[in-house]
Design an enzyme around this catalytic site. Structure first.
Site, PDB file in Angstrom:
ATOM      1  CD1 TRP A 228      -0.844   2.369   2.273  1.00 56.28           C
ATOM      2  CD2 TRP A 228      -2.773   1.810   1.262  1.00 56.28           C
ATOM      3  NE1 TRP A 228      -1.710   3.434   2.381  1.00 56.28           N
ATOM      4  CE2 TRP A 228      -2.886   3.121   1.773  1.00 56.28           C
ATOM      5  CE3 TRP A 228      -3.866   1.240   0.594  1.00 56.28           C
ATOM      6  CZ2 TRP A 228      -4.054   3.883   1.629  1.00 56.28           C
ATOM      7  CZ3 TRP A 228      -5.019   2.008   0.453  1.00 56.28           C
ATOM      8  CH2 TRP A 228      -5.108   3.304   0.964  1.00 56.28           C
TER       9      TRP A 228
ATOM     10  CG  ASP B 140      -0.040  11.475   2.168  1.00 54.49           C
ATOM     11  OD1 ASP B 140      -1.057  10.867   1.851  1.00 54.49           O
ATOM     12  OD2 ASP B 140       0.059  12.149   3.199  1.00 54.49           O
TER      13      ASP B 140
ATOM     14  NE  ARG C 232      -2.255  14.160   9.818  1.00 54.93           N
ATOM     15  CZ  ARG C 232      -3.261  14.326  10.660  1.00 54.93           C
ATOM     16  NH1 ARG C 232      -3.044  14.426  11.948  1.00 54.93           N
ATOM     17  NH2 ARG C 232      -4.511  14.394  10.207  1.00 54.93           N
TER      18      ARG C 232
END
Ligand code: FRU
Length: 489
Positions: free
Chosen positions: A36, A39, A167
């Protein structure tokens, strides 16, 4: 090499997919060897190469503890897999090395990323997370050392941020200082971006809130990015929780931009309206970088959170967009494919000055990986469509309705593709519609009128596409160039 990182690299090497054999695996987009991805991270130029990292869970086809995957390229087109760069192996990043950015400085590459600690896993009643910013350094651009002094930025002593969401740092240099913006929340319903400055990237001072939401702009701003584009300061970010407004904001989360001016003395950013970077169903968390030849280039995640990912059955999930060059036009950021994409062009079918009445097809305009560049004159037509049809009765349709000035990308009848239809308003000049469309196995990216608007979507056809043109009056194809595109794998 530490053990978690070693384990990830051994796993990837052992389990790497045979990409060419997979029906939906892209042939010229960057995607993971197995597992997987989400971003893009850490896009930068270092040591004569472009580096692109990505949020990576190698061990499964769903999101999991985030590592940083890594690819490099000398042309932004041919990507080479490198070793996994970061693994969540420290107390401060034990539940994930979340998104971040990179900068080359003094012959080294610095990665600034978010250390994610999920408190719910241990104490469900506690606040849900601790997120801090951390630094990893590399001399060779391949092997990274997390520094002793991590984390380098925390929310301690910052009373203008709400909750633990903190973040996706983006670092850049301005004059002799480093600056970083980090995504955060002002309160439960408002996103914001915090600005920090530093002389050495280790000791950071909070400057303040660089920008925050007003009205329907989401509760959390993820993945802020920043660069000067054509003399303007552009902030790109991905707000979560923007409500749909007419044709806009129909995806689960959005990605858009502000154009403005940052005052480095006060840390205040004056900017215009929020607008989307891509009006398709699958585009999120883009990153931007400056290239040595002065361009600003963006790559996004060509997917969206919380939908079906049919490619999971093939052992992978998620891919990057093609690199897009950013410019300012009026008050908008426009994006076009980087010129290097032309390297991939192979067989060429060219038509010019052809009338389309009802349906028309041209021999050879078929395939799974191709580019179609065209200019259509709609002076005598109200509607013009490009249908990507397959022999399995599937279709992805792009159509322009001149009466309302709207371009639609309709993927509601395309095999296992998650059903979706997206629209964007765009005016024509002299009745001319210009399109540059990239198709790659399970994706379509359409650049409209020189990138004034872009629409990107994942599609999952069972058979190759045939290009069919359709017009309700007479549309003249001033020119249409179809190129098959070579594989990079
Ligand atoms: C955006 C995002 C980031 C975070 C990462 C985790 O898609 O939620 O905010 O750093 O994904 O994988």
């Amino acid at each position: 090499m530490n053990t978690m990182l070693q384990k990830a690299n051994v796993y990837v090497e052992k389990n790497a997919l045979n990409r060419k054999e997979l029906k939906w695996y892209p042939s010229y987009h960057s995607a993971a060897p197995v597992g997987w991805i989400n971003d893009p991270n850490g896009m930068c130029c270092f040591d004569g190469k472009y580096h692109l990292f990505y949020q990576y869970h190698p061990y499964g086809v769903t999101w999991g503890p985030m590592h940083w995957g890594h690819v490099t390229s000398t042309d932004m087109v041919n990507w080479k897999d490198e070793a996994v760069a970061l693994a969540p192996d420290m107390e401060y990043d034990k539940n994930g090395c979340f998104s971040g950015s990179a900068i080359a400085h003094d012959g080294k590459m610095y990665l600034l990323y978010t250390g994610h600690v999920d408190l719910k896993q241990e104490k469900p009643e506690d606040k849900d997370r601790i997120e801090t910013q951390c630094l990893a350094v590399s001399e060779d651009g391949i092997n990274f050392e997390k520094i002793e002094k991590n984390p380098v930025m925390t929310l301690e002593n910052i009373d203008y941020a709400f909750g633990g969401h903190f973040r996706d740092p983006k670092v850049w240099k301005h004059e002799d200082m480093f600056y970083t913006i980090v995504g955060s929340q002002k309160d439960e319903v408002t996103g914001q971006v915090l600005l920090f400055s530093s002389k050495d990237m280790v000791n950071w001072q909070p400057v303040g809130v660089m920008a925050s939401g007003e009205g329907n702009q989401g509760f959390m701003w993820e993945c802020p990015n920043f660069a000067e584009v054509d003399g303007k300061d552009v902030m790109v970010f991905s707000p979560q929780g923007v409500n749909p407004e007419g044709r806009r904001f129909l995806n689960k989360h959005q990605s858009g931009f502000f154009v403005g001016k940052l005052n480095y003395e006060t840390g205040k950013y004056e900017h215009g309206k929020f607008d989307m970077l891509d009006y398709g169903s699958d585009f999120y968390a883009p990153q931007i970088m400056n290239t040595p030849d002065g361009r600003v280039v963006m790559i996004g995640w060509l997917d969206m959170w919380d939908r079906d990912y049919p490619e999971q059955e093939e052992g992978w999930a998620g891919m990057m967009t093609i690199p897009r060059e950013l410019h300012i036009k009026g008050d908008k950021v426009v994006s076009t494919p980087v010129k290097e994409m032309e390297i991939l062009r192979n067989e060429h079918i060219e038509v010019s000055s052809v009338e389309v009445k009802a349906e028309k097809q041209f021999a050879g305009m078929t395939g799974t990986a191709f580019e179609l560049v065209l200019e259509a004159d709609m002076a005598n037509a109200d509607e013009f469509s490009i249908k990507l049809e397959t022999l399995a009765n599937e279709e992805a349709v792009l159509s322009y309705d001149k009466k309302i000035g709207v371009l639609t990308m309709d993927c509601s009848n395309c095999g296992t593709t998650p059903k979706n239809k997206r629209e964007v308003e765009i005016a024509l000049t002299d009745n001319k519609l210009k399109l540059d469309i990239f198709v790659d196995k399970s994706s379509v990216e359409a650049f409209i009128n020189d990138g004034e608007r872009v629409m990107s979507a994942r599609v999952y056809p069972m058979k190759p596409f045939n290009v069919v043109f359709e017009s309700d009056g007479t549309t003249v194809l001033n020119n249409a160039d179809f190129y098959t595109l070579n594989s990079i794998y």
